[in-house]
Design a protein around this motif. Sequence first.
Motif, PDB file in Angstrom:
ATOM      1  N   GLU A 105       0.820  -1.202   0.000  1.00 35.46           N
ATOM      2  CA  GLU A 105       0.000   0.000   0.000  1.00 35.46           C
ATOM      3  C   GLU A 105       0.856   1.255   0.000  1.00 35.46           C
ATOM      4  OE1 GLU A 105      -2.502  -0.495   3.364  1.00 35.46           O
ATOM      5  OE2 GLU A 105      -3.835  -1.949   2.388  1.00 35.46           O
ATOM      6  N   ASP A 106       1.952   1.246   0.758  1.00 34.34           N
ATOM      7  CA  ASP A 106       2.848   2.403   0.787  1.00 34.34           C
ATOM      8  C   ASP A 106       3.508   2.619  -0.568  1.00 34.34           C
ATOM      9  OD1 ASP A 106       2.203   2.780   3.404  1.00 34.34           O
ATOM     10  OD2 ASP A 106       4.002   1.835   4.209  1.00 34.34           O
ATOM     11  N   GLU A 156       1.241   6.616  -6.915  1.00 36.88           N
ATOM     12  CA  GLU A 156       0.133   7.511  -7.249  1.00 36.88           C
ATOM     13  C   GLU A 156       0.528   8.969  -7.059  1.00 36.88           C
ATOM     14  OE1 GLU A 156      -2.932   6.089  -4.726  1.00 36.88           O
ATOM     15  OE2 GLU A 156      -3.326   4.276  -5.912  1.00 36.88           O
ATOM     16  N   ALA A 157       1.330   9.268  -6.031  1.00 38.98           N
ATOM     17  CA  ALA A 157       1.772  10.649  -5.805  1.00 38.98           C
ATOM     18  C   ALA A 157       2.638  11.131  -6.969  1.00 38.98           C
ATOM     19  CB  ALA A 157       2.548  10.734  -4.491  1.00 38.98           C
ATOM     20  N   ARG A 158       3.478  10.260  -7.500  1.00 40.83           N
ATOM     21  CA  ARG A 158       4.326  10.653  -8.625  1.00 40.83           C
ATOM     22  C   ARG A 158       3.503  10.836  -9.897  1.00 40.83           C
ATOM     23  NH1 ARG A 158      10.260   7.873  -8.184  1.00 40.83           N
ATOM     24  NH2 ARG A 158      10.717   8.649  -6.096  1.00 40.83           N
ATOM     25  N   ASP A 208       0.361  11.855  -9.945  1.00 43.14           N
ATOM     26  CA  ASP A 208      -0.336  13.125  -9.764  1.00 43.14           C
ATOM     27  C   ASP A 208       0.595  14.310 -10.000  1.00 43.14           C
ATOM     28  OD1 ASP A 208      -2.613  11.726  -9.165  1.00 43.14           O
ATOM     29  OD2 ASP A 208      -2.350  11.867  -6.985  1.00 43.14           O
ATOM     30  N   ALA A 209       1.880  14.157  -9.664  1.00 47.51           N
ATOM     31  CA  ALA A 209       2.846  15.245  -9.828  1.00 47.51           C
ATOM     32  C   ALA A 209       3.448  15.279 -11.229  1.00 47.51           C
ATOM     33  CB  ALA A 209       3.959  15.109  -8.791  1.00 47.51           C
ATOM     34  N   GLY A 210       3.059  14.333 -12.071  1.00 42.44           N
ATOM     35  CA  GLY A 210       3.596  14.291 -13.423  1.00 42.44           C
ATOM     36  C   GLY A 210       4.987  13.711 -13.521  1.00 42.44           C
ATOM     37  N   GLU A 211       5.460  13.103 -12.440  1.00 45.52           N
ATOM     38  CA  GLU A 211       6.816  12.531 -12.427  1.00 45.52           C
ATOM     39  C   GLU A 211       6.756  11.089 -12.916  1.00 45.52           C
ATOM     40  OE1 GLU A 211       8.267  12.959  -8.488  1.00 45.52           O
ATOM     41  OE2 GLU A 211       8.151  15.149  -8.486  1.00 45.52           O
ATOM     42  N   THR A 212       6.398  10.910 -14.162  1.00 46.41           N
ATOM     43  CA  THR A 212       6.191   9.567 -14.672  1.00 46.41           C
ATOM     44  C   THR A 212       7.463   8.897 -15.158  1.00 46.41           C
ATOM     45  OG1 THR A 212       5.623  10.536 -16.807  1.00 46.41           O
ATOM     46  CG2 THR A 212       3.807  10.006 -15.308  1.00 46.41           C
ATOM     47  N   HIS A 213       8.577   9.663 -15.270  1.00 42.92           N
ATOM     48  CA  HIS A 213       9.828   9.071 -15.736  1.00 42.92           C
ATOM     49  C   HIS A 213      10.954   9.269 -14.745  1.00 42.92           C
ATOM     50  CE1 HIS A 213       8.496   9.305 -20.252  1.00 42.92           C
ATOM     51  NE2 HIS A 213       7.833   8.399 -19.539  1.00 42.92           N
TER      52      HIS A 213
END
Length: 343
Positions: free
Chosen positions: A218-219, A225-227, A229-234
Amino acid sequence: MPRVVWKGAITFGLVHIPVTLRAAQRRNDLDFDWLDRRDMAPVGYRRINKRTGKPIDSEHIVKGYQYKKGEYVLMSDEDFRRANPEATQTVDILGFVDAGEISPAYFETPYYLEAGKRGEKGYALLREVLRRSGRAGIAKVVIHGKQHLAALLVDGNVLMLDIMRFADEVLEPTDIYVPDEDLKAVGVGARELEMAERLVDEMSQPWEPAQYRDTYREDLLTQIEARIDAGETHTLTPAGDEPAPSGQGAQVIDLMAALRQSVQRAEGGQKKSAGGRGGKVKPMHGSGDKPDAPPPAPAKRGAKNAGATAQRTSRSSGTARKAVAKTSTRRGTAGKTAARKRA
């Protein structure tokens, strides 16, 4: 609904019970793909001919058993089906054992057994016999082209088939160090044993598997999910520095003190819970509201040490009080001096 693995029957003696084998577990592992960090392109698994180094199509791949170096016997899917057709259709019970005698080391994968058509009576009969006798049926079954040892067990109203390891797959704990069974030989006293049993009693609760969750998974999902949402997909996480060793040796733990503190915490939690409900907490030992018997008196040497400790504590307290008094006197003098200057 759990997926169907196969349909067949349970057999023992002349009894034949039609059943359907269904999966009883699912994996919740997070699936991470290999990526090329330079352009985030996926890195795949390729079937490579080790001689030519070239990819090979799945239609050209066959299964081969190497009976000696460089020599193979090729096996087709039909060969596996013909090996023992009956074995792939039945849970063949070989005998019954006391379920409590089976070591947990032998259990591997659980399956549910669903009653088949016209199998209700035999299913219910076997379930009740196993429940009343406390026994497990030891069987052999073929699943996905491999024969397994299995235990037929009862869980509520469901018959379960738990795939087991064969004896040669379980390592014996011959070279593992464990303390001697003689508690006195390892320094465990009667009082410590009593406190440990009391702690287990305080922490005992009904088995509710739903209350235990994979918090690590879960952590990880929360971070992912936080990344997103922040657009940090790479973004790649840099390797962190390992903490430097403290240089301290192993600490010697006072087992009795740890047990006593744990029991006090457990009892405190139960008293708060009971107080919120308006209930009463039952004493662990004795009758009525009498407190537990005090611990046995310490030995003479221990009494001397305790007395010396008390004297040192008293001296320290006296010294501390004198220091506080001196500080207060100095503060009072400083205050009077400042007042004269203002005047």
